[in-house]
Design an enzyme around this catalytic site. Structure first.
Site, PDB file in Angstrom:
ATOM      1  N   ARG A 180      37.806  37.924  54.260  1.00  0.00           N
ATOM      2  CA  ARG A 180      39.262  37.971  54.351  1.00  0.00           C
ATOM      3  C   ARG A 180      39.668  37.395  55.696  1.00  0.00           C
ATOM      4  O   ARG A 180      38.918  37.466  56.677  1.00  0.00           O
ATOM      5  CB  ARG A 180      39.766  39.410  54.226  1.00  0.00           C
ATOM      6  CG  ARG A 180      39.441  40.073  52.885  1.00  0.00           C
ATOM      7  CD  ARG A 180      39.958  41.509  52.858  1.00  0.00           C
ATOM      8  NE  ARG A 180      39.704  42.139  51.573  1.00  0.00           N
ATOM      9  CZ  ARG A 180      38.614  42.865  51.288  1.00  0.00           C
ATOM     10  NH1 ARG A 180      37.696  43.041  52.237  1.00  0.00           N
ATOM     11  NH2 ARG A 180      38.458  43.406  50.099  1.00  0.00           N
ATOM     12  N   LYS A 193      38.284  46.610  53.858  1.00  0.00           N
ATOM     13  CA  LYS A 193      39.331  47.543  53.472  1.00  0.00           C
ATOM     14  C   LYS A 193      38.757  48.941  53.267  1.00  0.00           C
ATOM     15  O   LYS A 193      37.653  49.099  52.735  1.00  0.00           O
ATOM     16  CB  LYS A 193      40.006  47.076  52.179  1.00  0.00           C
ATOM     17  CG  LYS A 193      40.920  45.873  52.357  1.00  0.00           C
ATOM     18  CD  LYS A 193      41.678  45.572  51.082  1.00  0.00           C
ATOM     19  CE  LYS A 193      42.683  44.442  51.267  1.00  0.00           C
ATOM     20  NZ  LYS A 193      43.429  44.159  50.028  1.00  0.00           N
ATOM     21  N   HIS A 219      43.468  32.223  52.429  1.00  0.00           N
ATOM     22  CA  HIS A 219      43.004  32.948  51.247  1.00  0.00           C
ATOM     23  C   HIS A 219      42.433  32.002  50.195  1.00  0.00           C
ATOM     24  O   HIS A 219      41.553  32.391  49.414  1.00  0.00           O
ATOM     25  CB  HIS A 219      44.151  33.773  50.646  1.00  0.00           C
ATOM     26  CG  HIS A 219      43.669  34.943  49.840  1.00  0.00           C
ATOM     27  ND1 HIS A 219      42.959  35.983  50.409  1.00  0.00           N
ATOM     28  CD2 HIS A 219      43.780  35.239  48.521  1.00  0.00           C
ATOM     29  CE1 HIS A 219      42.656  36.875  49.469  1.00  0.00           C
ATOM     30  NE2 HIS A 219      43.130  36.445  48.325  1.00  0.00           N
ATOM     31  N   ARG A 255      38.764  31.718  50.548  1.00  0.00           N
ATOM     32  CA  ARG A 255      38.062  32.852  49.928  1.00  0.00           C
ATOM     33  C   ARG A 255      37.919  32.631  48.423  1.00  0.00           C
ATOM     34  O   ARG A 255      36.874  32.893  47.832  1.00  0.00           O
ATOM     35  CB  ARG A 255      38.847  34.131  50.239  1.00  0.00           C
ATOM     36  CG  ARG A 255      38.262  35.429  49.703  1.00  0.00           C
ATOM     37  CD  ARG A 255      38.996  36.574  50.381  1.00  0.00           C
ATOM     38  NE  ARG A 255      38.935  37.833  49.656  1.00  0.00           N
ATOM     39  CZ  ARG A 255      37.977  38.743  49.808  1.00  0.00           C
ATOM     40  NH1 ARG A 255      36.981  38.521  50.640  1.00  0.00           N
ATOM     41  NH2 ARG A 255      38.019  39.885  49.143  1.00  0.00           N
ATOM     42  N   HIS A 314      35.060  43.723  47.178  1.00  0.00           N
ATOM     43  CA  HIS A 314      35.946  44.303  46.177  1.00  0.00           C
ATOM     44  C   HIS A 314      35.436  45.676  45.765  1.00  0.00           C
ATOM     45  O   HIS A 314      34.251  45.837  45.454  1.00  0.00           O
ATOM     46  CB  HIS A 314      36.011  43.413  44.924  1.00  0.00           C
ATOM     47  CG  HIS A 314      36.801  42.166  45.117  1.00  0.00           C
ATOM     48  ND1 HIS A 314      36.688  41.065  44.287  1.00  0.00           N
ATOM     49  CD2 HIS A 314      37.730  41.824  46.054  1.00  0.00           C
ATOM     50  CE1 HIS A 314      37.511  40.115  44.711  1.00  0.00           C
ATOM     51  NE2 HIS A 314      38.143  40.546  45.771  1.00  0.00           N
ATOM     52  N   TYR A 365      37.595  35.449  38.693  1.00  0.00           N
ATOM     53  CA  TYR A 365      36.898  34.196  38.975  1.00  0.00           C
ATOM     54  C   TYR A 365      36.084  33.690  37.793  1.00  0.00           C
ATOM     55  O   TYR A 365      35.534  32.587  37.854  1.00  0.00           O
ATOM     56  CB  TYR A 365      35.999  34.357  40.204  1.00  0.00           C
ATOM     57  CG  TYR A 365      36.793  34.646  41.447  1.00  0.00           C
ATOM     58  CD1 TYR A 365      37.577  33.654  42.036  1.00  0.00           C
ATOM     59  CD2 TYR A 365      36.805  35.909  42.020  1.00  0.00           C
ATOM     60  CE1 TYR A 365      38.340  33.925  43.161  1.00  0.00           C
ATOM     61  CE2 TYR A 365      37.562  36.188  43.151  1.00  0.00           C
ATOM     62  CZ  TYR A 365      38.321  35.185  43.705  1.00  0.00           C
ATOM     63  OH  TYR A 365      39.084  35.451  44.821  1.00  0.00           O
TER      64      TYR A 365
END
Length: 294
Positions: free
Chosen positions: A143, A167, A235, A238, A261, A270
């Site tokens: 990120r 995160k 982004h 990524r 994730h 994806y």
């Protein structure tokens, strides 16, 4: 609660604050507040967002913040009910991520690392930094906040991977490619001695490069590479990392872990590239793939 229990990032907390301030201001205009709001009030807020031109995706994100807020009030017995419990969110199709091709990525990286004829030391350093940022981003799928905030220790010559705290405070290891390590070494040579803790130091309160400066420099490199600046953002790098891995047969669970994730469902977006790969395989490998239809 979002900060202490969930470990939400500052950007997430700031977004929640904006969304809930907007919601509470709307309720005040209806002579209501969060303790008295009804399901009709929440529906009216959604209708107001649509009238103000918010896309379904933005409205859905704002509704998510409102839902979590009311769930918190109900769980902590501040309210005896949750007015959002039976509400449906705005219908939205999940857009496919913007992705650059491998050839476009190569052009972008080449443009980023070109300081121009007879560059000044400052221009040479800026080019080395941007080239390093792109190579590391494309090699790891970090990120943007993780990328610009990398510690200087991430560029240790013997390092084979980067330890990243993402995160929710979740830590993961992301392997480095030889090209990324070469770009790091070239950048550190241009940077010279530094006592600071950051790989990409810069003046400012954080002490390191900001997302906004990286995004600006990236769009300038896109223009030099003959790409539309609107198509390129941190982004998007990524997305390119993940899509190109999946397209070349990478295991989706491994891609999930590298991206950080929490849910495999987020990574599954994806898999759209698999359809393109399957069509190419039929065209190139099937014995009748190149036969024109009658």
């Amino acid at each position: 609660m979002a900060s202490a229990e969930r470990g939400a990032a500052k950007n997430t907390l700031d977004a929640y604050e904006r969304d809930l301030s907007d919601y509470c201001a709307f309720l005040a205009g209806r002579a209501s507040d969060a303790l008295r709001a009804t399901a009709d009030d929440v529906r009216a807020h959604l209708a107001d967002l649509a009238d103000r031109g918010f896309k379904a995706s933005s409205a859905a994100r704002k509704l998510s913040a409102v839902r979590q807020f009311h769930k918190f009030l109900y769980t902590d017995a501040v309210r005896t009910d949750d007015p959002t419990a039976a509400l449906e969110g705005p219908r939205r199709g999940r857009p496919l991520p913007k992705v650059l091709s491998v050839e476009e990525m190569e052009r972008l990286i080449a443009a980023a690392g070109d300081p121009g004829p007879e560059p000044s030391p400052r221009a040479a350093l800026a080019a080395a930094r941007l080239s390093c940022l792109l190579e590391v981003a494309y090699a790891t799928g970090l990120r943007v906040s993780e990328l610009v905030g990398l510690p200087r220790s991430a560029a240790r010559p013997a390092a084979q991977a980067i330890a990243v705290k993402g995160k929710g405070g979740r830590e993961r290891l992301v392997p480095l490619t030889p090209l990324a390590k070469q770009a790091m070494a070239a950048y550190l040579d241009a940077l010279g001695p530094s006592d600071g803790p950051w790989l990409f130091p810069a003046p400012g309160t954080s002490g390191h490069l900001t997302r906004q400066v990286f995004a600006r420099d990236l769009k300038a490199a896109a223009a030099r590479a003959g790409l539309s600046p609107a198509k390129v953002s941190p982004h998007v790098l990524r997305h390119a990392f993940a899509s190109h891995l999946v397209q070349n047969g990478a295991d989706l669970r491994a891609v999930q872990q590298m991206l950080g994730h929490a849910d495999i469902a987020t990574t599954q977006i994806y898999t759209h590239v698999l359809d393109e790969r399957a069509r190419a395989m039929v065209r190139d490998l099937h014995p009748l793939g190149d036969v024109e239809p009658a």
